[in-house]
Design an enzyme around this catalytic site. Structure first.
Site, PDB file in Angstrom:
ATOM      1  CG  ASP A 289      -2.183   0.791   0.882  1.00  0.00           C
ATOM      2  OD1 ASP A 289      -2.135   1.683   0.128  1.00  0.00           O
ATOM      3  OD2 ASP A 289      -3.231   0.894   1.715  1.00  0.00           O
TER       4      ASP A 289
HETATM    5  C1  NOJ Z   1      -3.701   4.207   0.067  1.00  0.00           C
HETATM    6  C2  NOJ Z   1      -4.855   3.138   0.215  1.00  0.00           C
HETATM    7  O1  NOJ Z   1      -4.968   2.508   1.287  1.00  0.00           O
HETATM    8  C3  NOJ Z   1      -5.161   2.172  -0.937  1.00  0.00           C
HETATM    9  O2  NOJ Z   1      -6.387   1.726  -0.933  1.00  0.00           O
HETATM   10  C4  NOJ Z   1      -4.892   2.949  -2.163  1.00  0.00           C
HETATM   11  O3  NOJ Z   1      -5.249   2.126  -3.216  1.00  0.00           O
HETATM   12  C5  NOJ Z   1      -3.775   3.404  -2.406  1.00  0.00           C
HETATM   13  N1  NOJ Z   1      -3.540   4.558  -1.531  1.00  0.00           N
HETATM   14  C6  NOJ Z   1      -3.470   4.279  -3.782  1.00  0.00           C
HETATM   15  O4  NOJ Z   1      -4.190   5.109  -3.897  1.00  0.00           O
END
Ligand code: NOJ
Length: 731
Positions: A289
């Site tokens: 993430d």
């Molecule tokens: C953080 C988020 O937790 C995740 O769900 C997302 O896909 C990514 N950022 C990318 O934007």
């Protein structure tokens, strides 16, 4: 002679092994993917390999005049970019750089959060689940994929399949609710919808199961925090959607932020390697993430970024999303022998595999199309409206207040009534608020020539300003009925959007109390990204329905339901607690030592609206359960049936939820577990048979703390609503 042999072997090598510089094997679309991967991998330097494992961002920039900077900023060898554009121009420019300026011409994979639509925005996923229509969700994801891919996005960071049981957590909006089976069913539907039969088509994207795993258990509903998950609960509650998603062919997964009982999701060798790669044989890749590798430091398992890179990589995270850990440290870790080269090669293979499957090597560029050619195609909007319609849940309908077809004057009041922006919901990708129909406009159109629709704001979403109360009361006093539209702003759910209470702000409740004093029927329309605490609003509402955050269709589906043109059929995918203090509260809790005690002293212990609750304008009567055999052997199967009659005065759609109960087993089971559901149209006066084909190994077994399945002999109950039938498994 020797020279001739050498020359001949060189020619042979060039011809047969694909080592010809200008036409290498990996560029030959006719060769099998695995051969192409090996050919390419053999040519890559350490640095090139490492760069494939990094993801940066590419800014929102659709302006052809100032694209140079972002293009210059991106290294030609980068593996992936998060692409914020709504057309493919910038993408194609950067891709050109990768294809022409990197030594081997490896295409970039462009990812983006296409969560509930790209431009055509669907209801939030939590709402979608309330429609209990996986086929429709598959179609919606198909449309999202088409809009995204044709706009330059190859890969969506979706579906979000974190089982979530704490409405305070803002991200409950993004998943399919509190139940593992429900999440698993919609995982499969969405993966199929996104990836289609052939991921390389210009209408499909690669899916990403996230957030692997247990992020929904974040303590007290606070984002990014610790989660306490025993291995038993990990398997009982959180793993099933991922297991099913991998089986359905999901190309990628995203490792989670949360610390799983001491080992963060992004440094978890057990979940990422032992289970995902070794046991489930996933051959795509895992992306971290955003920052979840770097965050191993504040989580207390890595001293610095280099150690964070080492831990995440060894655990099984192949791609670094915006941590700058792999590009800075992975090469050195390999040189120092801390990361085995074969592990690096395996990671690169996985990334390349997904790129090949997406057809990126053969068609790296996105065809240029107009917005009209890719957005809001008639079929796309139709699917959005149907999904929004089916996800509306009628929670209460006292004295048949609804449908609303007799009133001459309808007062529409509240902060939800005129908003476009907030109806889109969190993570609305490239959704355009201008294209959303407000509740007021939709009702005016729906009741044109039949009733007068008036409007007053009443109050804002929060704050203390009551200056608009008076106007609202006047508008209500002049009407026959009040449609009170309360709820949550778009950014009250989604990432980093936790709330300490799931009640609406006091100002909204006060407005309701004031309006109720006028003595008119009050229809409470809710729009939110989470279940709400309604114990003060419920007694003063004659009817209550939730449309969640419905996306681009906005108020249109609601208007059809209110007028009665559409009979509501949604049922809750997540429990509405009576009070925030009951959280965590969900239908499939484990059995208690004293089922009749252990209640709260001050409030009821049951929820206000339980999982799968949802009313219709007609009535359904459930007959008796009938089972094909009451006793079967382990390997045998059986069928249970239930007749459902439409005893009301109009056609209706009814979803039957089939639960099982395992009263005594080696490991205590939840009080009941959803195992199947079916939705059918039952016409007025008609009786339909609903059927559940039970495969005991699949439906009656349970997992232990290492995911091993067991089917025990003994009694099981099959439950539908308040009906129950016992069956027995024998050896
Ligand atoms: C953080 C988020 O937790 C995740 O769900 C997302 O896909 C990514 N950022 C990318 O934007």
């Amino acid at each position: 002679m020797k020279k001739v042999t050498l020359l001949l072997s060189l020619i042979a090598l060039t011809l047969f092994s694909g080592y010809k510089a200008e036409n290498p094997l990996y560029k030959d679309a006719k060769q099998p993917i695995e051969k192409r991967i090996e050919d390419l991998l053999a040519r890559m330097t350490l640095e090139e390999k490492v760069m494939q494992l990094n993801q940066f961002t590419l800014g929102r920039n659709d302006n052809a005049n100032n694209m140079a900077d972002p293009v210059n900023d991106i290294p030609a060898q980068i593996g992936s970019l998060i692409y914020f554009g709504s057309n493919a121009d910038l993408r194609n420019k950067v891709q050109k750089k990768a294809m022409e300026q990197s030594r081997l011409g490896i295409p970039i994979i462009f990812g983006y959060d296409v969560i509930h639509g790209f431009r055509t925005i669907y209801p939030i996923s939590l709402a979608q689940a309330c429609a209990w229509n996986p086929k429709l969700v598959e179609q919606a994801c198909g449309v999202a994929a088409q809009e995204a891919r044709m706009s330059g996005v190859d890969w969506t960071f979706s579906p979000m399949i974190d089982v979530a049981r704490d409405g305070r957590w803002g991200r409950v909006a993004e998943g399919y609710g509190e139940d593992p089976y429900t999440n698993a069913v919609f995982t499969v539907a969405s993966v199929k919808g996104y990836q289609g039969k052939d991921m390389s088509s210009e209408k499909n994207v690669a899916a990403c199961l996230k957030h692997y795993v247990g992020y929904g258990a974040s303590e007290a509903g606070r984002d990014y925090v610790y989660s306490e998950i025993s291995r038993q609960t990990l398997w009982d509650t959180y793993m099933l959607p991922y297991e099913q998603g991998v089986k359905a062919g999901a190309a990628t997964l995203m490792s989670s932020f949360n610390d799983i009982s001491g080992t963060p999701g992004s440094a978890n060798h057990y979940t990422l390697t032992e289970v995902l790669k070794n046991r489930w044989k996933h051959d795509g890749f895992v992306v971290s993430d955003w920052g979840s590798i770097e965050q191993l430091r504040p989580q207390g398992v890595a001293a610095n970024k280099k150690e964070a890179a080492l831990k995440a990589f060894i655990a099984g995270v192949e791609m670094d999303m915006m941590n700058r850990c792999y590009d800075n440290h992975l090469g050195q870790l390999v040189t120092e022998g801390k990361v085995p080269e074969n592990l690096l090669n395996d990671a690169v293979r996985r990334v390349l595999r997904v790129k090949f499957r997406l057809g990126l090597f053969d068609r790296p560029y996105t065809r240029t199309t107009t917005e009209k050619q890719r957005f809001y195609l008639p079929e796309s909007m139709k699917i959005a409206e149907q999904l929004a319609e089916e996800s509306i849940v009628l929670l209460k309908n006292q004295n048949k207040t609804l449908p609303l077809n007799k009133a001459a004057k309808i007062a529409v009041i509240g902060p939800i009534a005129q908003t476009k922006w907030h109806l889109l919901g969190s993570w609305a990708a490239q959704g355009n608020a201008e294209d959303v129909t407000t509740v007021v406009d939709a009702l005016k159109a729906e009741y044109k020539g039949k009733a007068e629709v008036t409007y007053a704001l009443g109050c804002d979403f929060d704050g203390q300003d009551k200056k608009n109360f008076e106007e609202a009361k006047n508008v209500a006093a002049n009407a026959d009925v009040v449609v009170l539209c309360l709820g949550e702003k778009k950014n009250w759910s989604g990432e980093n959007a936790s709330r300490s209470t799931i009640a609406l702000p006091q100002i909204q409740e006060e407005l309701a109390v004031e309006l109720k004093k006028l003595g008119k029927p009050v229809i409470l329309v809710l729009s939110s990204g989470r279940p709400l605490e309604l114990n003060r609003l419920e007694p003063i509402s004659d009817a209550i329905l939730t449309m969640w955050h419905p996306g681009t269709p906005g108020g249109k589906p609601l208007a059809r339901v209110l007028s009665g043109r559409v009979n509501p059929s949604g049922k809750l995918s997540m429990t509405f607690p009576y009070s925030t203090g009951q959280i965590p509260i969900y239908y499939n809790y484990r059995q208690s030592a004293r089922p009749h005690q252990g209640k709260y002293q001050d409030i009821q212990s049951t929820p206000l609206y339980e999982f799968a609750h949802g009313l219709s304008y007609t009535t359904f009567q459930y007959g008796d359960l009938k089972v094909s055999a009451t006793q079967i052997k382990r390997g045998e199967k059986l069928t249970v049936e239930i007749p459902v009659s439409n005893t009301g005065d109009r056609d209706g759609v009814e979803t039957v939820h089939w639960f099982i109960q395992d009263p005594v087993s080696t490991i205590s089971r939840p009080i009941k577990e959803l195992k199947y559901f079916e939705k059918q149209l039952v016409k007025k006066g008609e009786t339909k048979i609903y059927q559940f084909d039970i495969d005991p190994e699949r439906d009656l077994s349970f997992v232990d703390g290492d995911g091993k399945r067991f089917l025990e002999t003994g009694d099981y109950n099959i439950l539908v609503k308040n009906k129950k039938i016992k069956i027995e498994i024998v050896d």
